[in-house]
Design a protein around this motif. Structure first.
Motif, PDB file in Angstrom:
ATOM      1  N   ASP A 184      13.128 -11.523  11.538  1.00  0.00           N
ATOM      2  CA  ASP A 184      14.338 -12.339  11.501  1.00  0.00           C
ATOM      3  C   ASP A 184      14.820 -12.623  10.087  1.00  0.00           C
ATOM      4  O   ASP A 184      15.837 -13.295   9.918  1.00  0.00           O
ATOM      5  N   TYR A 185      14.109 -12.148   9.095  1.00  0.00           N
ATOM      6  CA  TYR A 185      14.411 -12.506   7.714  1.00  0.00           C
ATOM      7  C   TYR A 185      14.302 -11.289   6.799  1.00  0.00           C
ATOM      8  O   TYR A 185      13.553 -10.359   7.066  1.00  0.00           O
ATOM      9  N   ILE A 186      15.036 -11.352   5.678  1.00  0.00           N
ATOM     10  CA  ILE A 186      14.784 -10.460   4.554  1.00  0.00           C
ATOM     11  C   ILE A 186      13.714 -11.136   3.706  1.00  0.00           C
ATOM     12  O   ILE A 186      13.891 -12.278   3.269  1.00  0.00           O
ATOM     13  N   ASP A 187      12.605 -10.463   3.481  1.00  0.00           N
ATOM     14  CA  ASP A 187      11.495 -11.080   2.753  1.00  0.00           C
ATOM     15  C   ASP A 187      11.516 -10.637   1.298  1.00  0.00           C
ATOM     16  O   ASP A 187      10.990  -9.589   0.949  1.00  0.00           O
ATOM     17  N   PHE A 188      12.120 -11.458   0.453  1.00  0.00           N
ATOM     18  CA  PHE A 188      12.173 -11.200  -0.986  1.00  0.00           C
ATOM     19  C   PHE A 188      11.026 -11.896  -1.717  1.00  0.00           C
ATOM     20  O   PHE A 188      10.999 -11.912  -2.943  1.00  0.00           O
ATOM     21  N   SER A 189      10.098 -12.483  -0.953  1.00  0.00           N
ATOM     22  CA  SER A 189       8.948 -13.113  -1.601  1.00  0.00           C
ATOM     23  C   SER A 189       7.895 -12.087  -1.974  1.00  0.00           C
ATOM     24  O   SER A 189       6.999 -12.378  -2.769  1.00  0.00           O
ATOM     25  N   LYS A 190       7.983 -10.893  -1.412  1.00  0.00           N
ATOM     26  CA  LYS A 190       7.034  -9.820  -1.702  1.00  0.00           C
ATOM     27  C   LYS A 190       7.687  -8.818  -2.649  1.00  0.00           C
ATOM     28  O   LYS A 190       8.687  -8.187  -2.298  1.00  0.00           O
ATOM     29  N   ALA A 191       7.138  -8.692  -3.842  1.00  0.00           N
ATOM     30  CA  ALA A 191       7.619  -7.700  -4.803  1.00  0.00           C
ATOM     31  C   ALA A 191       6.761  -6.456  -4.631  1.00  0.00           C
ATOM     32  O   ALA A 191       5.716  -6.309  -5.263  1.00  0.00           O
ATOM     33  N   ALA A 192       7.180  -5.574  -3.735  1.00  0.00           N
ATOM     34  CA  ALA A 192       6.359  -4.414  -3.389  1.00  0.00           C
ATOM     35  C   ALA A 192       7.242  -3.231  -3.037  1.00  0.00           C
ATOM     36  O   ALA A 192       8.249  -3.375  -2.343  1.00  0.00           O
ATOM     37  N   LEU A 193       6.848  -2.064  -3.513  1.00  0.00           N
ATOM     38  CA  LEU A 193       7.577  -0.830  -3.241  1.00  0.00           C
ATOM     39  C   LEU A 193       7.217  -0.291  -1.860  1.00  0.00           C
ATOM     40  O   LEU A 193       6.138  -0.579  -1.326  1.00  0.00           O
ATOM     41  N   PRO A 194       8.095   0.517  -1.265  1.00  0.00           N
ATOM     42  CA  PRO A 194       7.762   1.141   0.017  1.00  0.00           C
ATOM     43  C   PRO A 194       6.646   2.173  -0.143  1.00  0.00           C
ATOM     44  O   PRO A 194       6.329   2.606  -1.257  1.00  0.00           O
ATOM     45  N   ALA A 195       6.052   2.553   0.965  1.00  0.00           N
ATOM     46  CA  ALA A 195       4.957   3.526   0.927  1.00  0.00           C
ATOM     47  C   ALA A 195       5.432   4.860   0.364  1.00  0.00           C
ATOM     48  O   ALA A 195       6.597   5.255   0.522  1.00  0.00           O
ATOM     49  N   LEU A 196       4.523   5.535  -0.309  1.00  0.00           N
ATOM     50  CA  LEU A 196       4.837   6.875  -0.805  1.00  0.00           C
ATOM     51  C   LEU A 196       5.258   7.789   0.343  1.00  0.00           C
ATOM     52  O   LEU A 196       4.638   7.773   1.405  1.00  0.00           O
ATOM     53  N   PRO A 197       6.272   8.614   0.150  1.00  0.00           N
ATOM     54  CA  PRO A 197       6.717   9.488   1.244  1.00  0.00           C
ATOM     55  C   PRO A 197       5.671  10.508   1.662  1.00  0.00           C
ATOM     56  O   PRO A 197       5.662  10.956   2.809  1.00  0.00           O
ATOM     57  N   TRP A 198       4.779  10.900   0.740  1.00  0.00           N
ATOM     58  CA  TRP A 198       3.776  11.895   1.107  1.00  0.00           C
ATOM     59  C   TRP A 198       2.427  11.265   1.475  1.00  0.00           C
ATOM     60  O   TRP A 198       1.432  11.956   1.621  1.00  0.00           O
ATOM     61  N   LEU A 199       2.398   9.941   1.659  1.00  0.00           N
ATOM     62  CA  LEU A 199       1.144   9.282   2.019  1.00  0.00           C
ATOM     63  C   LEU A 199       0.554   9.796   3.341  1.00  0.00           C
ATOM     64  O   LEU A 199      -0.665  10.009   3.420  1.00  0.00           O
ATOM     65  N   PRO A 200       1.348  10.036   4.387  1.00  0.00           N
ATOM     66  CA  PRO A 200       0.752  10.555   5.630  1.00  0.00           C
ATOM     67  C   PRO A 200       0.042  11.892   5.445  1.00  0.00           C
ATOM     68  O   PRO A 200      -1.040  12.108   6.013  1.00  0.00           O
ATOM     69  N   ASP A 201       0.609  12.771   4.636  1.00  0.00           N
ATOM     70  CA  ASP A 201      -0.039  14.066   4.407  1.00  0.00           C
ATOM     71  C   ASP A 201      -1.373  13.887   3.674  1.00  0.00           C
ATOM     72  O   ASP A 201      -2.369  14.553   4.009  1.00  0.00           O
ATOM     73  N   VAL A 202      -1.389  12.983   2.693  1.00  0.00           N
ATOM     74  CA  VAL A 202      -2.628  12.738   1.962  1.00  0.00           C
ATOM     75  C   VAL A 202      -3.671  12.125   2.895  1.00  0.00           C
ATOM     76  O   VAL A 202      -4.860  12.464   2.826  1.00  0.00           O
ATOM     77  N   ALA A 203      -3.233  11.221   3.768  1.00  0.00           N
ATOM     78  CA  ALA A 203      -4.176  10.597   4.701  1.00  0.00           C
ATOM     79  C   ALA A 203      -4.789  11.626   5.645  1.00  0.00           C
ATOM     80  O   ALA A 203      -5.993  11.587   5.934  1.00  0.00           O
ATOM     81  N   ARG A 204      -3.985  12.576   6.114  1.00  0.00           N
ATOM     82  CA  ARG A 204      -4.526  13.623   7.004  1.00  0.00           C
ATOM     83  C   ARG A 204      -5.543  14.489   6.269  1.00  0.00           C
ATOM     84  O   ARG A 204      -6.580  14.866   6.829  1.00  0.00           O
ATOM     85  N   ASP A 205      -5.258  14.775   5.007  1.00  0.00           N
ATOM     86  CA  ASP A 205      -6.203  15.561   4.212  1.00  0.00           C
ATOM     87  C   ASP A 205      -7.512  14.801   4.020  1.00  0.00           C
ATOM     88  O   ASP A 205      -8.608  15.377   4.061  1.00  0.00           O
ATOM     89  N   ALA A 206      -7.410  13.466   3.831  1.00  0.00           N
ATOM     90  CA  ALA A 206      -8.613  12.650   3.672  1.00  0.00           C
ATOM     91  C   ALA A 206      -9.447  12.634   4.949  1.00  0.00           C
ATOM     92  O   ALA A 206     -10.681  12.655   4.896  1.00  0.00           O
ATOM     93  N   VAL A 207      -8.779  12.605   6.096  1.00  0.00           N
ATOM     94  CA  VAL A 207      -9.501  12.629   7.371  1.00  0.00           C
ATOM     95  C   VAL A 207     -10.316  13.913   7.495  1.00  0.00           C
ATOM     96  O   VAL A 207     -11.453  13.914   8.004  1.00  0.00           O
ATOM     97  N   GLU A 208      -9.760  15.008   6.999  1.00  0.00           N
ATOM     98  CA  GLU A 208     -10.486  16.278   7.050  1.00  0.00           C
ATOM     99  C   GLU A 208     -11.778  16.223   6.233  1.00  0.00           C
ATOM    100  O   GLU A 208     -12.757  16.904   6.548  1.00  0.00           O
ATOM    101  N   ALA A 209     -11.769  15.406   5.175  1.00  0.00           N
ATOM    102  CA  ALA A 209     -12.959  15.294   4.323  1.00  0.00           C
ATOM    103  C   ALA A 209     -13.946  14.246   4.818  1.00  0.00           C
ATOM    104  O   ALA A 209     -15.072  14.171   4.310  1.00  0.00           O
TER     105      ALA A 209
END
Length: 480
Positions: A103-128
């Protein structure tokens, strides 16, 4: 033992305080009031004796006495027999509960969005992951490959490091809490900047620390006319006076002000800390988020003894809860002993993800630099259009800017903003004693659409303040 401010030091802080007309005592009282509200004179600081200040400023003692009396009437000074006049504030605001994010825009958190390639890196980590399933999975210090990657990153940045100097944690906040428990005993002094990261001073307080503060400000501090600040000099003096066991500092892209310490300041502070026996904790959570600073600065420990704290929460994504501590081997051993009663280690899968991401950190920082540049420039334009009287420092890196409102209404504005669908962190949230009511931390990390909506909500909230009397400071402190 409170800090003491000499007449000469107060004269420097006052800057050009004399107005064109009106009462000299009132102009002096108003300027000291702003210094206290802004945290430039920390709460608990003993002001110079009336006679000494009068001699220094070329005033009659009656004028200074009247100024101090007015500050006492405003509950900004208290007189203590044998200790003179000590700065105070009516009270520190509490933290408002967070409403549903949908219900709100949360400007109390100064944080960038997730990296666009994070899912690919996570899948590679699962393989290891199968290569790590042969033991219990409880890892209190960090898998060898991640500790090596962190050490290599420090070495590449100019701070030679080996894996035995690294402990992997559950983010930077966890690292700060561990260090607080390992270094601070109940009643010990700890030094912090003011304003500062709230969860850091909370961790130090939980460990039993008595906090001493040193004022910090953006390099572009605004048009108030205060005297020039020497933060490094103030830190050196505070270490000598308070004799702190630890000092928590953010040398790069300080949160919330965005300022950075130059190389000379780093050397001065660390030299003083070494002489005093103070352990400096350097929070580097935002240290590599350089937009256009133009300075080639190494990690703080390259300039002298310091314990380093880092994480990927601001560079990769807040949902990847991995941080680290870089310290000497003896402190790492102490941290392991402190950690075991509280948690059993950092998740292996997340460590595998971060190991892979550290190999691509230069690419990550290139992306973040452009995102932050766009976010900063857009926020500056929108604020200039909507609030031409506000002072918006031009930060050269980091995640936020420390906006000067020109009036002590930050908590009231934060309350009003909630009625407009915006959560924003009021200035006093970043202090320990209710200061910084004339400031607001605004993040530079959001996309243009979100920033536009946030500024529009702020404009509506700001307009509502003109129709509502400013509440008494002590009442505001009870509800915010």
């Amino acid at each position: 033992m409170e800090a003491a401010l000499s007449a000469r030091a107060l004269e420097t802080l006052l800057g050009a305080w004399r107005g064109d007309g009106g009462s000299a005592y009132r102009a002096l009282a108003d300027r000291i009031r702003l210094l206290v509200l802004d945290g430039r004179i920390p709460v608990g600081t003993r002001l110079p004796a009336e006679r000494h200040l009068a001699e220094r400023l070329g005033l009659s003692r009656t004028t200074v006495t009247a100024a101090y009396r007015e500050l006492r009437d405003q509950h900004l000074l208290r007189s203590i027999r044998g200790s003179g006049s000590v700065a105070r504030l009516p009270g520190a605001p509490a933290v408002l509960p967070v409403p549903p994010a949908a219900d709100y825009i949360d400007f109390s958190k100064a944080a960038l969005p997730a990296l666009p390639w994070l899912p690919d890196v996570a899948r590679d980590a699962v393989e290891a992951l199968p290569g790590h399933l042969g033991d219990s999975g409880f890892d209190p210090i960090g898998i060898p490959e991640l500790r090596t990657a962190i050490a290599d990153r420090y070495t590449a940045r100019g701070l030679p490091t080996d894996p035995e100097q690294v402990m992997v944690t559950l983010g930077a906040q966890h690292a700060i809490a561990l260090l607080s428990r390992a270094l601070v005993g109940r009643g010990d002094r700890a030094l912090i900047e003011a304003p500062t990261y709230p969860h850091a001073y909370e961790a130090l307080r939980v460990a039993g620390a008595r906090l001493a503060t040193v004022a910090t400000a953006p390099h572009d501090a605004g048009p108030e006319g205060f005297g020039a600040a020497d933060e490094a000099g103030d830190l050196v003096r505070a270490m000598g006076h308070a004799n702190p066991v630890a000092a928590y500092l953010m040398p790069d892209f300080h949160n919330p002000t965005g300022r950075s310490l130059d190389a000379a300041a780093r050397e001065r502070v660390l030299d003083a800390a070494a002489r005093q026996g103070t352990v400096v904790i350097a929070d580097e959570t935002t240290a590599e988020l350089d937009i256009d600073r133009g300075l080639d600065l190494k990690p703080l420990a390259a300039y002298g003894p310091a314990v380093m704290v880092g994480s990927v929460g601001k560079t990769v994504w807040g949902g990847v809860r991995v941080g680290w501590i870089r310290a000497d081997r003896s402190l790492i051993r102490r941290l392991l002993a402190v950690r075991s009663p509280g948690d059993l280690g950092t998740p292996i899968l997340e460590q595998l993800i971060v190991t892979r991401l550290l190999d691509r950190m230069d690419d990550i920082l290139d992306l973040r630099r452009e995102q932050l540049r766009a976010g900063r420039d857009h926020l500056e334009r929108r604020l200039a259009e909507a609030f031409p009287a506000w002072h918006v420092p031009h930060v050269d890196g980091g995640i936020a800017t420390w906006v000067g409102l020109g009036a002590p209404v930050s908590s009231q504005l934060a309350l009003a903003a909630r009625t407009q669908g915006l959560i924003v962190a009021a200035g006093p949230r970043f202090g320990i004693d209710g200061a910084f009511e004339r400031f607001l931390r605004l993040p530079i990390c959001y996309d243009a659409e979100t920033t536009d909506a946030a500024v529009q909500a702020l404009a509506r909230a700001w307009g509502s303040l003109a129709r509502t009397p400013v509440p008494d400071q002590s009442v505001l402190a009870a509800v915010v």
